[in-house]
Design a protein around this motif. Structure first.
Motif, PDB file in Angstrom:
ATOM      1  N   LEU A  34      -2.057   2.893  -1.401  1.00  0.00           N
ATOM      2  CA  LEU A  34      -2.285   4.071  -2.239  1.00  0.00           C
ATOM      3  C   LEU A  34      -3.371   4.977  -1.683  1.00  0.00           C
ATOM      4  CD1 LEU A  34      -2.065   2.500  -5.829  1.00  0.00           C
ATOM      5  CD2 LEU A  34      -0.353   3.891  -4.646  1.00  0.00           C
ATOM      6  N   TRP A  37      -1.718   7.340   0.703  1.00  0.00           N
ATOM      7  CA  TRP A  37      -0.420   7.729   0.144  1.00  0.00           C
ATOM      8  C   TRP A  37       0.044   9.107   0.637  1.00  0.00           C
ATOM      9  CZ3 TRP A  37       3.186   4.988  -1.808  1.00  0.00           C
ATOM     10  CH2 TRP A  37       4.232   5.570  -2.543  1.00  0.00           C
ATOM     11  N   ARG A  69       5.007   5.307  -6.410  1.00  0.00           N
ATOM     12  CA  ARG A  69       3.581   5.298  -6.723  1.00  0.00           C
ATOM     13  C   ARG A  69       3.335   4.642  -8.077  1.00  0.00           C
ATOM     14  NH1 ARG A  69      -0.903   8.297  -5.029  1.00  0.00           N
ATOM     15  NH2 ARG A  69      -2.541   8.514  -6.604  1.00  0.00           N
TER      16      ARG A  69
END
Length: 377
Positions: A34, A37, A69
């Motif tokens: 993340l 990302w 996500r």
């Protein structure tokens, strides 16, 4: 010293440790993904996955990024929850055990959907569930003693009774003619000495009274002095042997299957490797300067070496049950080689690395060392 109702079983400790460490690894991976990302690499990987899958053209890349996500954020939250539940489960919290069991089952199903790469994590989740709900674990969470300890406590031990007195022969039967008192007239008028009765009480015991005779009762042959009972196998050793043999058997089966597929048809095996999205899309063959046939041959020899190493791990683990000190040294060496192989195959090998480290720590604990040392006496 903790009694049977307060001492945490080894299986509960192993389950909580495995669940907590595996969840921490997943959480770190998700956070790392993340944090990167918005990079071009992530977007290209999503595009390649959509192009190779059945959803080509059904959804856009931006929609896939948004859904993925959200999935990753949910998986990260569940991983953090699993770490907390593992800690509280180790503290004997019943609700935490139920929550950790649910997360372990869900994670196993999710990893099975991922394909062959998720077999090992799925089996780890199954192991956590089995260890948390075994007979010994259920008794510990219920605050009860294990069945073996309860049966031993309920069986009464007869207290040693007083030794049976040996009565003199004169009180039970008449003495034989050869030992009867002679006639006073025949001995010149002198009274004959009184016959000494047979010894009774402590004088009649030819051997000193030992505590072993109280266990077997009067008339039984007690165990010789100095002979101590042989202790059973330590629980950490049994746990290490079971975990090492199971994981080694699984690794031997997976790598052995690759060896058999290559031996059956090297050409089809090379085509199967070349068609993998990870290899076909990233142009690994061009970067390595190898053809598909050469890569398949390299995979064959690597799988053969890892399969033999896995077989050696299972054999050396089971050999420790023979109580020979040299087997523990051999197992440690084989486990060290397995740790090197696990590091080279990261991140999939991290689970195996943790299991190998845990097994080595278990087989070198103090009670296991005392058990091996007692075999030399």
């Amino acid at each position: 010293m903790a009694n049977a109702t307060t001492a945490r079983p080894q299986k509960v400790t192993m389950a909580c440790l495995a669940a907590g460490v595996a969840s921490a690894i997943v959480l770190v991976s998700i956070v790392s993904t993340l944090s990167n990302w918005g990079s071009i690499e992530v977007r290209e990987q999503i595009e390649d996955a959509l192009a190779a899958g059945p959803a080509d053209g059904a959804i856009s890349v931006d929609q896939a990024l948004g859904w993925l996500r959200g999935v990753l954020m949910g998986a990260g939250a569940l991983s953090a929850a699993a770490i907390v539940l593992a800690i509280w489960t180790a503290k004997r919290h019943r609700g935490a055990r139920i929550g950790l069991t649910v997360l372990a089952v869900l994670s196993s199903l999710a990893f099975l959907v991922a394909g062959a790469a998720g077999i090992v994590p799925a089996l780890l989740g199954v192991m956590v569930v089995v260890f948390l709900w075994g007979r010994e674990s259920r008794a510990w969470f219920a605050g009860e003693a294990p069945a073996e300890t309860t049966s031993q406590q309920r069986r009464p031990v007869d207290p040693p009774g007083p030794p049976t007195p040996v009565l003199p022969t004169s009180q039970t039967q008449a003495p034989p003619p050869s030992v009867r008192a002679p006639d006073p007239a025949a001995s010149g008028g002198q009274p004959a000495p009184a016959a000494r009765p047979y010894a009774s009480g402590p004088e009649a015991v030819s051997q000193p009274f030992s505590p072993q005779s109280a266990q077997y009762g009067p008339g039984a042959n007690p165990a010789p002095y100095g002979r101590m009972p042989v202790p059973g196998r330590p629980r950490p050793l049994v746990t290490a042997v079971v975990v090492a043999a199971a994981l080694s058997g699984l690794a031997a089966a997976v790598f052995g299957l690759n060896v058999l597929l290559y031996l059956a048809s090297p050409g089809q095996y090379a085509d199967l490797i070349a068609e993998q999205p990870m290899i076909a899309d990233s142009d690994i063959l061009g970067q390595l300067g190898m053809t598909a046939a050469e890569l398949a041959r390299t995979m064959f020899w690597l799988s053969l070496a890892l399969a033999l190493l896995a077989v050696a791990g299972a054999v050396s683990a089971l050999a420790m049950l023979s109580r020979r000190p040299a087997t523990r040294i051999v197992f440690t060496v084989v486990a060290a080689l397995g740790m090197v192989a696990s590091v080279l195959t990261a991140p999939l090998g991290l689970v195996w690395l943790l299991a190998e480290v845990a097994c080595v720590v278990l087989v070198w604990r103090r009670e296991v060392s005392d058990w091996f040392r007692a075999a030399r006496r």
